[in-house]
Design a protein around this motif. Sequence first.
Motif, PDB file in Angstrom:
ATOM      1  N   THR A  78     -53.675   6.299 -69.909  1.00  0.00           N
ATOM      2  CA  THR A  78     -52.776   5.615 -68.980  1.00  0.00           C
ATOM      3  C   THR A  78     -53.374   5.609 -67.586  1.00  0.00           C
ATOM      4  N   ARG A  79     -53.964   6.744 -67.196  1.00  0.00           N
ATOM      5  CA  ARG A  79     -54.585   6.849 -65.882  1.00  0.00           C
ATOM      6  C   ARG A  79     -55.847   5.991 -65.790  1.00  0.00           C
ATOM      7  N   LEU A  80     -56.600   5.899 -66.884  1.00  0.00           N
ATOM      8  CA  LEU A  80     -57.757   5.007 -66.909  1.00  0.00           C
ATOM      9  C   LEU A  80     -57.318   3.559 -66.723  1.00  0.00           C
ATOM     10  N   ILE A  83     -56.470   2.810 -63.255  1.00  0.00           N
ATOM     11  CA  ILE A  83     -57.597   3.127 -62.360  1.00  0.00           C
ATOM     12  C   ILE A  83     -57.218   4.283 -61.425  1.00  0.00           C
ATOM     13  N   THR A  84     -56.622   5.332 -62.015  1.00  0.00           N
ATOM     14  CA  THR A  84     -56.297   6.540 -61.246  1.00  0.00           C
ATOM     15  C   THR A  84     -56.809   7.783 -61.978  1.00  0.00           C
ATOM     16  N   TYR A  85     -57.783   7.583 -62.860  1.00  0.00           N
ATOM     17  CA  TYR A  85     -58.258   8.671 -63.726  1.00  0.00           C
ATOM     18  C   TYR A  85     -58.736   9.876 -62.933  1.00  0.00           C
ATOM     19  N   GLN A 187     -63.001   8.648 -73.143  1.00  0.00           N
ATOM     20  CA  GLN A 187     -62.564   8.596 -71.747  1.00  0.00           C
ATOM     21  C   GLN A 187     -63.754   8.459 -70.809  1.00  0.00           C
ATOM     22  N   LEU A 188     -64.796   9.238 -71.050  1.00  0.00           N
ATOM     23  CA  LEU A 188     -65.983   9.169 -70.201  1.00  0.00           C
ATOM     24  C   LEU A 188     -66.647   7.804 -70.315  1.00  0.00           C
ATOM     25  N   ARG A 209     -58.510   0.575 -74.514  1.00  0.00           N
ATOM     26  CA  ARG A 209     -57.899   1.392 -73.455  1.00  0.00           C
ATOM     27  C   ARG A 209     -56.399   1.136 -73.368  1.00  0.00           C
ATOM     28  N   LYS A 210     -56.012  -0.115 -73.406  1.00  0.00           N
ATOM     29  CA  LYS A 210     -54.592  -0.451 -73.300  1.00  0.00           C
ATOM     30  C   LYS A 210     -53.830   0.020 -74.535  1.00  0.00           C
ATOM     31  N   MET A 211     -54.480  -0.039 -75.703  1.00  0.00           N
ATOM     32  CA  MET A 211     -53.853   0.432 -76.931  1.00  0.00           C
ATOM     33  C   MET A 211     -53.611   1.944 -76.868  1.00  0.00           C
TER      34      MET A 211
END
Length: 240
Positions: A78-80, A83-85, A187-188, A209-211
Amino acid sequence: MEGTCNSCKKASSELKRCAKCSTTLYCSRDCQKTDWKMHKKICGKQAHERPGSGGEPSAGTTSSPPKGLEKPIANPFTRLDAITYLHDRPEEDVYREYSVVIDAYRLRVGDEHAFEGKTAESSISGFREFLRLAASRAGVLPPWWDAEKQKACEDFGVDSSRWQNINRAVQKGDIIEHYGDPRFPMQLRMLAEMVIGRGIAGNNGTQTRKMMAAMENGGMTGMHAGMVDALTGNVSALRT
């Protein structure tokens, strides 16, 4: 805090809590690592049972990875997607003691070698360019990032005594073993894709990512576990 280390049973007033469950006490990181094989069986359960506080993961929140960082990342996909990862993270996790940024770069270099045939050789110039690109992408780096932090990150990246050394090649399996989480390489890779501006071999990880973010937020609850495994085992549509 007064108590007893869960590993060596030493009584102390300077114990630290497990960053994920915020319940179990340890006198040192070595003791925490020694105890992880047993503690991991109950860590997640303890994390979900305690009330949320101070920004730590609470009931209904997915956190990752279970080890290797000062604090696990709450709802990482969710953070990715937002764009707040790397935002609201300890500096130790972003670029110092554990360095998500350095590991994202190292894994990207390994992926480009494996899937695109590029020379698997990290360099300080390549790493500097990676950091420059990251700084140019709105929101990717935390608000506190500046030239001083970048220089410190570069210095940590070439420290041969550290596991997060840009001259030390890593693959997906190395990341999973070090952090104890099969989803962390994804994630990386997604973080590196945001920085570089493209996925490996031209693939785009946006849909994945959205999934994953939807799953973290209670959507797609009927998704079969095998599909989850498939998602975490791929770089977009590529097999590792």
